[in-house]
Design a protein around this motif. Structure first.
Motif, PDB file in Angstrom:
ATOM      1  N   ASP A   8      23.049  51.455  42.334  1.00  0.00           N
ATOM      2  CA  ASP A   8      23.122  52.902  41.964  1.00  0.00           C
ATOM      3  C   ASP A   8      21.845  53.757  42.382  1.00  0.00           C
ATOM      4  OD1 ASP A   8      25.792  52.631  41.136  1.00  0.00           O
ATOM      5  OD2 ASP A   8      25.159  52.555  39.176  1.00  0.00           O
ATOM      6  N   LEU A   9      20.693  52.946  42.100  1.00  0.00           N
ATOM      7  CA  LEU A   9      19.472  53.733  42.400  1.00  0.00           C
ATOM      8  C   LEU A   9      19.240  53.508  43.977  1.00  0.00           C
ATOM      9  CD1 LEU A   9      17.079  52.361  39.570  1.00  0.00           C
ATOM     10  CD2 LEU A   9      18.176  54.388  39.774  1.00  0.00           C
ATOM     11  N   VAL A  10      19.732  52.434  44.562  1.00  0.00           N
ATOM     12  CA  VAL A  10      19.358  52.444  46.103  1.00  0.00           C
ATOM     13  C   VAL A  10      20.304  53.430  46.665  1.00  0.00           C
ATOM     14  CG1 VAL A  10      19.851  51.078  47.985  1.00  0.00           C
ATOM     15  CG2 VAL A  10      18.894  50.167  46.151  1.00  0.00           C
ATOM     16  N   ALA A  11      21.600  53.931  46.106  1.00  0.00           N
ATOM     17  CA  ALA A  11      22.431  54.894  46.714  1.00  0.00           C
ATOM     18  C   ALA A  11      21.667  56.423  46.664  1.00  0.00           C
ATOM     19  CB  ALA A  11      23.702  55.043  45.988  1.00  0.00           C
ATOM     20  N   VAL A  12      21.205  56.512  45.411  1.00  0.00           N
ATOM     21  CA  VAL A  12      20.562  57.861  45.091  1.00  0.00           C
ATOM     22  C   VAL A  12      19.123  57.792  46.197  1.00  0.00           C
ATOM     23  CG1 VAL A  12      18.963  59.102  43.448  1.00  0.00           C
ATOM     24  CG2 VAL A  12      20.959  58.238  42.771  1.00  0.00           C
ATOM     25  N   VAL A  13      18.451  56.645  46.442  1.00  0.00           N
ATOM     26  CA  VAL A  13      17.336  56.859  47.395  1.00  0.00           C
ATOM     27  C   VAL A  13      17.958  57.243  48.780  1.00  0.00           C
ATOM     28  CG1 VAL A  13      15.780  55.560  48.455  1.00  0.00           C
ATOM     29  CG2 VAL A  13      15.959  55.240  46.168  1.00  0.00           C
ATOM     30  N   LEU A  14      18.888  56.587  49.195  1.00  0.00           N
ATOM     31  CA  LEU A  14      19.578  57.022  50.363  1.00  0.00           C
ATOM     32  C   LEU A  14      20.186  58.318  50.616  1.00  0.00           C
ATOM     33  CD1 LEU A  14      21.328  53.429  51.081  1.00  0.00           C
ATOM     34  CD2 LEU A  14      19.226  54.228  52.182  1.00  0.00           C
ATOM     35  N   GLY A  15      21.035  58.657  49.441  1.00  0.00           N
ATOM     36  CA  GLY A  15      21.403  60.113  49.518  1.00  0.00           C
ATOM     37  C   GLY A  15      20.568  61.304  49.447  1.00  0.00           C
ATOM     38  N   VAL A  81      14.000  53.299  25.938  1.00  0.00           N
ATOM     39  CA  VAL A  81      15.346  53.113  26.789  1.00  0.00           C
ATOM     40  C   VAL A  81      15.658  54.647  27.660  1.00  0.00           C
ATOM     41  CG1 VAL A  81      17.495  52.198  26.921  1.00  0.00           C
ATOM     42  CG2 VAL A  81      15.971  50.846  25.521  1.00  0.00           C
ATOM     43  N   VAL A  82      15.775  55.364  26.740  1.00  0.00           N
ATOM     44  CA  VAL A  82      16.250  56.669  27.299  1.00  0.00           C
ATOM     45  C   VAL A  82      15.125  57.149  28.515  1.00  0.00           C
ATOM     46  CG1 VAL A  82      16.901  59.141  26.817  1.00  0.00           C
ATOM     47  CG2 VAL A  82      17.614  57.221  25.471  1.00  0.00           C
ATOM     48  N   ILE A  83      13.912  57.102  28.109  1.00  0.00           N
ATOM     49  CA  ILE A  83      12.853  57.586  28.942  1.00  0.00           C
ATOM     50  C   ILE A  83      12.945  56.688  30.328  1.00  0.00           C
ATOM     51  CG2 ILE A  83      10.529  57.750  29.375  1.00  0.00           C
ATOM     52  CD1 ILE A  83      10.298  58.437  26.408  1.00  0.00           C
ATOM     53  N   ALA A  84      13.091  55.422  30.054  1.00  0.00           N
ATOM     54  CA  ALA A  84      12.964  54.331  31.112  1.00  0.00           C
ATOM     55  C   ALA A  84      14.379  54.911  32.057  1.00  0.00           C
ATOM     56  CB  ALA A  84      13.221  53.056  30.662  1.00  0.00           C
ATOM     57  N   THR A  85      15.286  54.982  31.617  1.00  0.00           N
ATOM     58  CA  THR A  85      16.715  55.459  32.375  1.00  0.00           C
ATOM     59  C   THR A  85      16.321  56.582  32.976  1.00  0.00           C
ATOM     60  OG1 THR A  85      18.151  54.268  30.520  1.00  0.00           O
ATOM     61  CG2 THR A  85      19.102  55.773  32.051  1.00  0.00           C
ATOM     62  N   ALA A  86      15.797  57.723  32.579  1.00  0.00           N
ATOM     63  CA  ALA A  86      15.741  58.920  33.102  1.00  0.00           C
ATOM     64  C   ALA A  86      14.538  58.694  34.307  1.00  0.00           C
ATOM     65  CB  ALA A  86      15.413  60.008  32.332  1.00  0.00           C
ATOM     66  N   SER A  87      13.655  58.027  34.014  1.00  0.00           N
ATOM     67  CA  SER A  87      12.513  57.662  35.014  1.00  0.00           C
ATOM     68  C   SER A  87      12.998  56.876  36.179  1.00  0.00           C
ATOM     69  CB  SER A  87      11.201  56.982  34.392  1.00  0.00           C
ATOM     70  OG  SER A  87      10.815  57.594  33.244  1.00  0.00           O
ATOM     71  N   ALA A  88      13.990  56.248  35.863  1.00  0.00           N
ATOM     72  CA  ALA A  88      14.309  55.272  37.059  1.00  0.00           C
ATOM     73  C   ALA A  88      15.045  56.265  37.921  1.00  0.00           C
ATOM     74  CB  ALA A  88      15.281  54.289  36.625  1.00  0.00           C
ATOM     75  N   TRP A  89      16.051  57.151  37.495  1.00  0.00           N
ATOM     76  CA  TRP A  89      16.721  58.165  38.216  1.00  0.00           C
ATOM     77  C   TRP A  89      15.834  58.974  39.216  1.00  0.00           C
ATOM     78  CZ3 TRP A  89      21.311  56.818  39.684  1.00  0.00           C
ATOM     79  CH2 TRP A  89      22.337  55.894  38.639  1.00  0.00           C
ATOM     80  N   VAL A  90      14.843  59.616  38.135  1.00  0.00           N
ATOM     81  CA  VAL A  90      14.024  60.457  38.920  1.00  0.00           C
ATOM     82  C   VAL A  90      13.129  59.819  39.961  1.00  0.00           C
ATOM     83  CG1 VAL A  90      11.990  61.981  38.387  1.00  0.00           C
ATOM     84  CG2 VAL A  90      13.950  62.058  36.971  1.00  0.00           C
ATOM     85  N   GLY A  91      12.757  58.531  39.756  1.00  0.00           N
ATOM     86  CA  GLY A  91      11.937  57.881  40.715  1.00  0.00           C
ATOM     87  C   GLY A  91      12.837  57.556  41.691  1.00  0.00           C
ATOM     88  N   ALA A  95      11.806  59.381  45.366  1.00  0.00           N
ATOM     89  CA  ALA A  95      11.369  58.200  46.463  1.00  0.00           C
ATOM     90  C   ALA A  95      12.363  58.553  47.608  1.00  0.00           C
ATOM     91  CB  ALA A  95      11.592  56.848  46.057  1.00  0.00           C
ATOM     92  N   GLY A  96      13.617  58.896  47.355  1.00  0.00           N
ATOM     93  CA  GLY A  96      14.361  59.161  48.531  1.00  0.00           C
ATOM     94  C   GLY A  96      13.854  60.433  49.326  1.00  0.00           C
ATOM     95  N   TRP A  97      13.407  61.567  48.435  1.00  0.00           N
ATOM     96  CA  TRP A  97      13.016  62.656  49.195  1.00  0.00           C
ATOM     97  C   TRP A  97      11.671  62.409  49.977  1.00  0.00           C
ATOM     98  CZ3 TRP A  97      13.464  67.794  50.269  1.00  0.00           C
ATOM     99  CH2 TRP A  97      12.462  68.313  50.738  1.00  0.00           C
ATOM    100  N   TRP A  98      10.851  61.641  49.579  1.00  0.00           N
ATOM    101  CA  TRP A  98       9.749  61.119  50.249  1.00  0.00           C
ATOM    102  C   TRP A  98       9.867  60.461  51.519  1.00  0.00           C
ATOM    103  CZ3 TRP A  98       6.020  64.709  50.239  1.00  0.00           C
ATOM    104  CH2 TRP A  98       5.763  65.592  49.239  1.00  0.00           C
TER     105      TRP A  98
END
Length: 158
Positions: A8-15, A81-91, A95-98
């Motif tokens: 799911d994170l890879v899909a976000v990076v690509l999108g 865990v909540v912070i980690a989840t949010a940070s993973a999505w933001v990261g 990362a996709g942006w950059w």
């Protein structure tokens, strides 16, 4: 709430990468200069989350979870865990942006002077964002109880 899936994170990076490339293609001339300081705040957060992950992992391994002096409260672990989840999505999104910005800059470094100057800052920002996503996944992994490691062994493959 289950662990964040890497696919799911890879899909976000690509999108985010595709969207950012298209936006940069249209709007690059309005960008401010990109310096190496641009993404370093993400690297600082990544270091903090990774360190917190090691701390939580050590507390869980030594059985120092619970209420009391010198113990790690279970609510603190849940919040982590909540912070980690949010940070993973933001990261992943950042990362996709950059990476989209880099996809624009790299082929134009030779012909566009500003693109050559901005490439270093975009690389640092992309690496910092990827480090944030990785540190967030690490923190999420460290927040598992020892029984979670045994029961969820097959879910690690996602």
């Amino acid at each position: 709430m289950g662990p964040t899936r890497k696919r799911d994170l890879v899909a976000v990076v690509l999108g985010a990468g595709v969207i950012s490339y298209l936006l940069v293609l249209l709007l690059y001339r309005f960008f401010p200069p990109l310096t190496v300081w641009t993404g370093l705040s993400l690297a600082a957060v990544a270091v903090a989350e990774a360190g917190w992950g090691f701390h939580i992992r050590a507390k869980i391994a030594s059985g120092e979870i619970g209420v009391g002096v010198g113990r790690l409260h279970p609510i603190a672990v849940a919040r982590s865990v909540v912070i980690a989840t949010a940070s993973a999505w933001v990261g992943a999104a950042v990362a996709g942006w950059w990476l989209g910005v880099l996809a624009y800059l790299l082929p134009r470094r030779e012909t566009l002077r500003v693109a050559g100057e901005d490439t270093g800052g975009a690389v640092v920002a992309a690496v910092s964002a990827l480090a944030l996503a990785g540190a967030a996944l690490w923190l999420q992994h460290c927040c598992k109880s020892p029984t979670d490691h045994l029961e969820g062994a097959d879910s690690e493959l996602d």
